[in-house]
Design an enzyme around this catalytic site. Structure first.
Site, short mmCIF file in Angstrom:
data_model
loop_
_atom_site.label_atom_id
_atom_site.label_comp_id
_atom_site.label_asym_id
_atom_site.label_seq_id
_atom_site.Cartn_x
_atom_site.Cartn_y
_atom_site.Cartn_z
CB CYS A 1 32.78 36.29 35.56
SG CYS A 1 33.68 35.75 37.05
CB THR B 1 31.26 31.06 35.68
OG1 THR B 1 29.89 31.23 36.07
CG2 THR B 1 32.14 32.07 36.39
CG ASP C 1 32.86 28.00 43.04
OD1 ASP C 1 32.22 27.60 42.05
OD2 ASP C 1 33.75 28.87 42.99
NE ARG C 2 29.64 32.28 44.25
CZ ARG C 2 30.82 32.33 44.83
NH1 ARG C 2 31.04 31.72 45.98
NH2 ARG C 2 31.83 32.98 44.27
CE LYS D 1 36.03 32.97 41.16
NZ LYS D 1 35.58 33.86 42.24
CB CYS E 1 28.92 37.04 42.74
SG CYS E 1 29.09 35.34 42.14
CG ASN E 2 27.93 38.64 36.54
OD1 ASN E 2 27.13 39.30 35.91
ND2 ASN E 2 29.14 39.10 36.86
CB THR E 3 27.88 32.49 39.26
OG1 THR E 3 28.85 32.76 38.25
CG2 THR E 3 27.40 31.06 39.12
CB ALA E 4 25.80 35.00 43.64
#
Length: 506
Positions: free
Chosen positions: A449, A376, A297-298, A418, A332-335
């Site tokens: 996100c 996130t 999980d990022r 999720k 995936c934005n956080t990635a």
């Protein structure tokens, strides 16, 4: 020109060619011999590297009758060509007329060219034989009935074949016991081919055109009999070493890092499909997806220093790279907080969803806007959107602590996205956070996100309790960018020259 007593020579670009020899060992060996003794190779021996693959095809001795199946032959050719591609070769030579009937099918699935033997033969004939002259073709029953020669010559040259009896004798001479494919170049096998050539000449053939590569093995003796028989292996060798070869550009392939999260990956793929200007299946983009939900999980890493996802993201990208991806998308934005450290070690680009989204907002709404970010806490802490926005002259507005907690619960909570929910509590929480950002002055909201567009969709004018705000879906922006990249690679296709349409489902 000299330097330090040594001549300076122009360095030729090395050309690496693979030869599929297993479809006919003797004819393949003859082609290899004619390649290495060709004038171009002898004059510049350092330029040409040859790899001759003599792994025998299991059905090589089966006669190519009119109803012969090409399935196993296709798979064999593809496997050998893939091995050549993996070895770093530039192109493949395929000395087999039956295999030329599906050459383009195989080449379409490769990253290297399969040199067109029929193009070599056609070019030679058109340079040396007057248009309108009759071509006598000696070929297997399969090639004869495939229409291969009519396709390449029928508009400019009458094409004739041996009569039924002569054709039967040719097939026996080639494929029968103690035939030419077994290395018997004289006696009855030679005489059968010789008589077929005489028959074709009597019917008006100006030149005897080979439709079997093994005819090159007896081409010299036939020419000694005053027959104008073309040597296909010599023609093909000259073509490979002297004629300029067009660069083979395989169809654009998009690699997708999936599983971050799984539903967002499916949503992204659906947007690529829905927004591609296509009239049929074949107009769509090739996708290669690794759905890898085991990538750590990022957000947990960025906020709590839990397992680092960098290695898993990098390994996934490398596998997509090895699968022939021309570009990589990570929905995936956080990635994207990890993209910079990965990109330097890849040979294909990661399409940066965040910078594309910011650029799209500037183009659509102008700079100097206050842009709200629903994302996130990991994305917020990484500041990746802030940095991209700052370079573009945009101000990022983020939710207060309590509202950000709502966003996180809407994504990760027991009734969150999720967990498979897209209505109810998660939607209410997102709308409250969005209204809060509007009250802080945001005129545009980024659904930052990739789970959020499963609840709120891309919209130019969305009403939130009297606040008119634009909702921007980065997943959709990324899909449209990837479609545009595919269009640049595909070139002149009229399908790709159309503007991508935004699907109403997005």
């Amino acid at each position: 020109m000299k330097a330090k007593g040594k001549s300076i020579r122009n360095v030729s670009v090395v050309r690496k060619l693979g030869i599929v020899g297993g479809l006919g060992s003797l004819a393949g060996g003859d082609l290899f011999y004619k390649l290495v003794k060709s004038r171009a190779v002898i004059e510049d021996q350092g330029r040409y590297h040859f790899l001759f693959e003599q792994h025998p095809f299991k059905d090589v001795l089966l006669p190519l009758d009119a109803g012969a199946s090409m399935t196993s032959r296709k798979f064999y050719v593809f496997q050998v060509c893939k091995a050549f591609e993996a070895s770093g070769l530039d192109a493949v030579m395929l000395p087999c007329f039956a295999s030329q009937t599906f050459r383009a099918e195989v080449e379409a699935e490769l990253g290297i060219a399969v040199l067109d033997m029929m193009a070599a033969l056609s070019g030679h004939v058109r340079r040396s034989v007057p248009v309108g002259a009759t071509l006598g073709v000696i070929a297997s029953d399969f090639v004869r009935h495939s229409g291969l020669f009519e396709e390449h010559f029928g508009k400019d040259y009458p094409v004739i074949y041996p009569d039924v009896e002569a054709q039967s004798k040719v097939m026996e001479a080639m494929y029968g016991l103690d035939g030419i494919k077994d290395g018997h170049f004289d006696g009855a096998p030679f005489e059968a081919v010789h008589q077929a050539c005489l028959s074709l000449r009597a019917q008006g053939a100006t030149v005897i055109v080979p439709g079997m590569t093994e005819l090159s093995l007896i081409c010299g003796p036939l020419q000694d009999q005053r027959l104008n028989v073309l040597d296909i292996n010599q023609i093909y060798a000259d073509f490979a070493t002297t004629d300029p070869q067009p660069h083979h550009r395989p169809a654009f392939k998009l690699g997708i890092v999936g599983g971050v999260g799984p539903a967002a990956t499916v949503d992204f793929m659906a947007k690529v499909v829905a927004n591609t200007p296509a009239d049929k299946d074949q107009d769509h983009i090739k996708l290669v997806v690794e759905q890898n939900p085991q990538i750590p999980d990022r957000t947990a890493n960025l906020l709590h220093n839990e397992a680092d996802p960098t290695m898993a993201l990098y390994a996934t990208c490398k596998r997509l790279e090895s699968a022939g991806a021309d570009a990589i998308a990570i929905p995936c934005n956080t990635a994207h907080a990890f993209v910079e450290r990965i990109q330097a070690h890849l040979t294909v680009p990661i399409v940066n969803m965040l910078t594309e989204t910011v650029e799209w907002i500037v183009n659509a709404y102008g700079s100097g806007k206050a842009v709200g970010l629903l994302a996130t806490s990991g994305t917020l802490q990484s500041q990746v959107y802030h940095q991209a926005a700052s370079r573009a002259g945009l101000e990022i507005v983020t939710p207060g602590v309590d509202y950000q907690a709502m966003v996180m619960d809407a994504i990760y909570g027991p009734r969150g996205i999720k967990a498979g929910f897209t209505e109810g509590l998660c939607r209410e929480q997102l709308l409250l956070a969005a209204e809060h950002l509007c009250e802080l002055g945001a005129q545009v909201l980024i659904l930052g996100c990739t789970e959020l567009p499963l609840v709120l969709r891309h919209c130019e004018a969305f009403d939130i309790n009297g606040h008119q705000v634009a909702l921007v879906d980065p997943t959709l922006i990324l899909a449209r960018k990837c479609i545009a990249l595919a269009g640049q690679v595909e070139g002149s296709s009229t399908q790709w020259n159309r503007a991508p349409r935004i699907s109403q489902r997005s």
